[in-house]
Design an enzyme around this catalytic site. Structure first.
Site, PDB file in Angstrom:
ATOM      1  N   ASN A  14      50.324  40.729  48.679  1.00 14.43           N
ATOM      2  CA  ASN A  14      49.751  40.320  47.398  1.00 14.43           C
ATOM      3  C   ASN A  14      50.888  40.102  46.414  1.00 14.43           C
ATOM      4  OD1 ASN A  14      48.372  40.030  45.014  1.00 14.43           O
ATOM      5  ND2 ASN A  14      47.517  42.116  44.987  1.00 14.43           N
ATOM      6  N   LYS A  16      50.757  38.964  43.539  1.00 17.16           N
ATOM      7  CA  LYS A  16      50.294  39.142  42.150  1.00 17.16           C
ATOM      8  C   LYS A  16      50.816  37.972  41.292  1.00 17.16           C
ATOM      9  CE  LYS A  16      49.980  44.025  43.035  1.00 17.16           C
ATOM     10  NZ  LYS A  16      49.965  45.381  42.517  1.00 17.16           N
ATOM     11  N   HIS A  98      40.363  43.750  43.425  1.00 17.29           N
ATOM     12  CA  HIS A  98      41.611  44.477  43.245  1.00 17.29           C
ATOM     13  C   HIS A  98      41.529  45.320  41.965  1.00 17.29           C
ATOM     14  CE1 HIS A  98      45.813  45.370  42.491  1.00 17.29           C
ATOM     15  NE2 HIS A  98      46.010  45.141  43.776  1.00 17.29           N
ATOM     16  N   GLU A 100      43.521  45.835  39.672  1.00 20.99           N
ATOM     17  CA  GLU A 100      43.996  45.164  38.444  1.00 20.99           C
ATOM     18  C   GLU A 100      42.913  44.254  37.876  1.00 20.99           C
ATOM     19  OE1 GLU A 100      47.641  43.734  40.170  1.00 20.99           O
ATOM     20  OE2 GLU A 100      48.316  45.824  40.308  1.00 20.99           O
ATOM     21  N   GLU A 168      42.806  51.228  48.250  1.00 20.04           N
ATOM     22  CA  GLU A 168      44.001  51.259  47.417  1.00 20.04           C
ATOM     23  C   GLU A 168      43.815  52.254  46.276  1.00 20.04           C
ATOM     24  OE1 GLU A 168      46.388  47.429  47.678  1.00 20.04           O
ATOM     25  OE2 GLU A 168      44.730  46.956  46.365  1.00 20.04           O
ATOM     26  N   GLY A 174      51.859  50.230  42.652  1.00 21.46           N
ATOM     27  CA  GLY A 174      52.996  49.879  41.799  1.00 21.46           C
ATOM     28  C   GLY A 174      53.696  51.071  41.183  1.00 21.46           C
ATOM     29  N   SER A 214      52.057  51.180  47.051  1.00 22.01           N
ATOM     30  CA  SER A 214      53.461  51.564  47.264  1.00 22.01           C
ATOM     31  C   SER A 214      53.860  51.620  48.739  1.00 22.01           C
ATOM     32  CB  SER A 214      53.759  52.895  46.554  1.00 22.01           C
ATOM     33  OG  SER A 214      53.603  52.737  45.156  1.00 22.01           O
TER      34      SER A 214
END
Ligand code: PGA
Length: 255
Positions: A14, A16, A98, A100, A168, A174, A214
């Site tokens: 991904n 992003k 996701h 985010e 996730e 991140g 991560s």
């Protein structure tokens, strides 16, 4: 196939909102020569403006995924892209839900679920993301949250063969703070058990449940050994050579 069972591992990158055409080319140039097809399915998800370029640049056997798609075919939805438009471009995969998207763009469980339903009806394959936040884990709500998100999605899924579930944990995304192999395995098993009880034993056995948060070349091999970890959704490391190392942990060493 993963020797642990019959599921073919899946690794998604991904990107992003990162990169440029030049960077994408570097990523694809590293990926194209790698012979992984017999062992692991791979997809890269660049920003939408680069999807066409990515699709035209990858070799057969490397999948390209969108990072989002809306829940309608067409219309007055400024800034959105539909699964049908992605299919028109030759894109078969899409990441949905996701964290985010859920956090920054306030996507609810229901919106995520309706996007999953629409993408599947449009013959796309979906990487459906679920995962708890730190405070939810600390207050022992991990199972509740993950199953609530999964349940919302499951209502919209008729055929699970085009779904990969990405677990996730938000606190691991991140942050450099990866879940331990045991933490990942525990939640993956909860998800698989839920599928067995609520959908079917076959769906539970066949559906790939991948871990994200991560993942790096240095921790992927240990995570991949876990029985219910069927691959990864990789963010930061997908931009670097580390992505190759992560894929390689599913390729037997004699190759
Ligand atoms: P990360 O992101 O690997 O940078 O933690 C994972 C993801 O968001 O899918």
């Amino acid at each position: 196939m993963d020797p642990k069972h019959n599921r073919k591992p899946f690794v998604g990158g991904n990107l992003k909102m990162n990169g440029s055409r030049a960077m994408l080319k570097e990523i694809i140039d590293r990926l194209n020569p790698l012979k992984f097809d017999d062992y692991v399915e791979v997809a890269i998800a660049p920003p939408s403006i680069f999807l066409d370029l990515a699709h035209r640049s990858v070799r057969k056997g490397v999948n390209v995924a969108a990072q989002n798609a809306f829940n309608c075919t067409k219309g007055a939805y400024t800034g959105e892209v539909s699964p049908e438009q992605l299919k028109d471009l030759g894109i078969d995969w899409v990441i949905l839900g996701h964290s985010e998207r859920r956090e920054i763009f306030k996507e609810s469980d229901e919106l995520v679920a309706s996007k999953v339903g629409h993408a599947l009806k449009s013959n796309m394959k979906v990487i459906a993301c679920i995962g708890e936040k730190l405070e939810e884990r600390e207050s022992e709500k991990t199972e509740e949250v993950v199953i609530r998100q999964l349940q919302a999605i499951a209502v919209k899924v008729d055929d699970w063969k085009n779904v990969v579930i990405a677990y996730e944990p938000v606190w691991a995304i991140g942050t450099g703070k990866v879940a331990t192999p045991q933490q990942a395995q525990d939640v993956h098993l909860i998800i698989r058990d839920w599928l067995a009880k609520n959908i079917s034993e076959k769906v539970a056995q066949d559906t790939r449940i991948i871990y994200g948060g991560s993942v790096k070349g240095t921790n992927s091999a240990e995570l991949a050994k876990q029985f219910d970890v069927d691959g990864f959704l990789v963010g930061g490391a997908s931009l670097t050579e580390d992505f190759i190392k992560i894929i390689e942990c599913f390729i037997p060493s004699e190759n």
